[in-house]
Every structure is written in C-alpha cells, then in structure tokens.
Design a protein around this motif. Structure first.
Motif, PDB file in Angstrom:
ATOM      1  N   ARG A 181      11.533   1.894  -6.590  1.00 20.25           N
ATOM      2  CA  ARG A 181      11.350   2.196  -5.901  1.00 20.25           C
ATOM      3  C   ARG A 181      10.812   3.523  -5.461  1.00 20.25           C
ATOM      4  NH1 ARG A 181      10.476  -1.254   0.122  1.00 20.25           N
ATOM      5  NH2 ARG A 181       9.522  -0.604   0.732  1.00 20.25           N
ATOM      6  N   LEU A 182       9.296   3.258  -5.925  1.00 18.15           N
ATOM      7  CA  LEU A 182       8.096   4.691  -5.863  1.00 18.15           C
ATOM      8  C   LEU A 182       7.537   4.602  -4.556  1.00 18.15           C
ATOM      9  CD1 LEU A 182       8.190   5.357  -9.630  1.00 18.15           C
ATOM     10  CD2 LEU A 182       9.767   6.320  -8.173  1.00 18.15           C
ATOM     11  N   PRO A 183       6.537   5.578  -3.790  1.00  8.43           N
ATOM     12  CA  PRO A 183       5.932   5.854  -3.120  1.00  8.43           C
ATOM     13  C   PRO A 183       4.540   5.504  -3.753  1.00  8.43           C
ATOM     14  CG  PRO A 183       7.110   7.883  -3.365  1.00  8.43           C
ATOM     15  CD  PRO A 183       8.385   7.118  -4.490  1.00  8.43           C
ATOM     16  N   THR A 184       3.718   5.618  -3.858  1.00  7.51           N
ATOM     17  CA  THR A 184       1.955   5.129  -3.906  1.00  7.51           C
ATOM     18  C   THR A 184       1.324   6.658  -3.996  1.00  7.51           C
ATOM     19  OG1 THR A 184       1.200   3.787  -2.276  1.00  7.51           O
ATOM     20  CG2 THR A 184       1.745   2.367  -4.154  1.00  7.51           C
ATOM     21  N   ALA A 185       1.718   6.961  -2.961  1.00  6.80           N
ATOM     22  CA  ALA A 185       1.532   8.440  -2.954  1.00  6.80           C
ATOM     23  C   ALA A 185       2.494   9.449  -2.400  1.00  6.80           C
ATOM     24  CB  ALA A 185      -0.011   8.853  -1.779  1.00  6.80           C
ATOM     25  N   LEU A 231      -3.755  10.012  -5.237  1.00  7.79           N
ATOM     26  CA  LEU A 231      -2.838   8.918  -5.352  1.00  7.79           C
ATOM     27  C   LEU A 231      -3.310   8.522  -6.943  1.00  7.79           C
ATOM     28  CD1 LEU A 231      -5.312   7.027  -2.747  1.00  7.79           C
ATOM     29  CD2 LEU A 231      -2.927   7.545  -2.632  1.00  7.79           C
ATOM     30  N   PRO A 232      -2.827   7.539  -7.500  1.00  7.70           N
ATOM     31  CA  PRO A 232      -2.004   7.214  -8.241  1.00  7.70           C
ATOM     32  C   PRO A 232      -3.681   6.538  -8.995  1.00  7.70           C
ATOM     33  CG  PRO A 232      -0.194   5.662  -7.347  1.00  7.70           C
ATOM     34  CD  PRO A 232      -1.668   6.777  -6.359  1.00  7.70           C
ATOM     35  N   PRO A 292       0.333  -1.317   0.551  1.00  6.24           N
ATOM     36  CA  PRO A 292      -0.173   0.300   0.196  1.00  6.24           C
ATOM     37  C   PRO A 292       0.593   1.448  -0.081  1.00  6.24           C
ATOM     38  CG  PRO A 292      -0.848  -1.440   1.356  1.00  6.24           C
ATOM     39  CD  PRO A 292       0.931  -1.748   1.495  1.00  6.24           C
ATOM     40  N   ASP A 293       2.310   1.402   0.209  1.00  3.87           N
ATOM     41  CA  ASP A 293       2.936   2.555   0.624  1.00  3.87           C
ATOM     42  C   ASP A 293       4.279   2.462  -0.838  1.00  3.87           C
ATOM     43  OD1 ASP A 293       1.897   2.982   2.802  1.00  3.87           O
ATOM     44  OD2 ASP A 293       3.811   1.428   3.711  1.00  3.87           O
TER      45      ASP A 293
END
Length: 101
Positions: free
Chosen positions: A81-85, A92-93, A26-27
């Motif tokens: 590695r990228l944050p989801t938000a 959010l994407p 989720p992160d």
C-alpha cells in the motif's frame, strides 16, 4: 510489483495462475500479488537490502507506505500500500496510459 512477479516465477508453482489485484483512491494505491507455492517449497529468499522481500519492504517504507509478504495456506501473498503522492517525491505520479486490447 515487478519484484513480486519475479519471485512468483522463481519460487512459485509456474503451472498455476498468479493473481494480481490493483486498488486505488486519490490518496493511495494498493497492489496484491498471490501465487501458488511450489511443492516442495523453494528455499527462502536471501535477506539482502535492495533485493527480494527485504528490498521491497524498504522501498515501500521509504515511499511512506507498507508491504506485507508471506505464505497463507498454499499461496504466497505480497501486499503493498503506497501513497499516490509523497512529501519527498514533490510531484504526482505520471498518469497510467490507457491500454487497448
């Protein structure tokens, strides 16, 4: 991902398979792309901002993530590695549409 796949096509061994792995929580989301190196090795990518590896690193950092890239044995690996938000994105994407075979 698009830039790494383009680099695999331009600089890698096009007779071999490219491996793409996607992991997420989720992160964060992590993308790894591995391709066989072309022998003899293709010339090193130019170091211009916004293009190639330096551009990918810059975009990952701006999004609050990280990117590593380089040869490991006979394989060139790109791992992001990228944050989801992000705080800068504010949203959010969009959900990924289901792919049906």
């Amino acid at each position: 991902m698009q830039e790494a796949l383009t680099n695999a096509l331009r600089h890698g061994d096009t007779g071999r398979t490219v491996a793409l792995r996607l992991d997420w929580t989720p992160d964060w989301v992590a993308v790894t792309i591995d391709n066989a190196l072309r022998l003899p090795a293709a010339p090193a990518p130019r170091a211009e901002n916004g293009h190639g590896l330096p551009g990918m690193r810059e975009r990952a950092l701006l999004a609050g993530g990280s990117l590593t890239a380089g040869p490991i044995g006979g394989v060139f690996s790109v791992a992001a590695r990228l944050p989801t938000a992000t705080k800068t994105a504010g949203v959010l994407p969009a959900p990924v549409p289901e792919v049906r075979a």
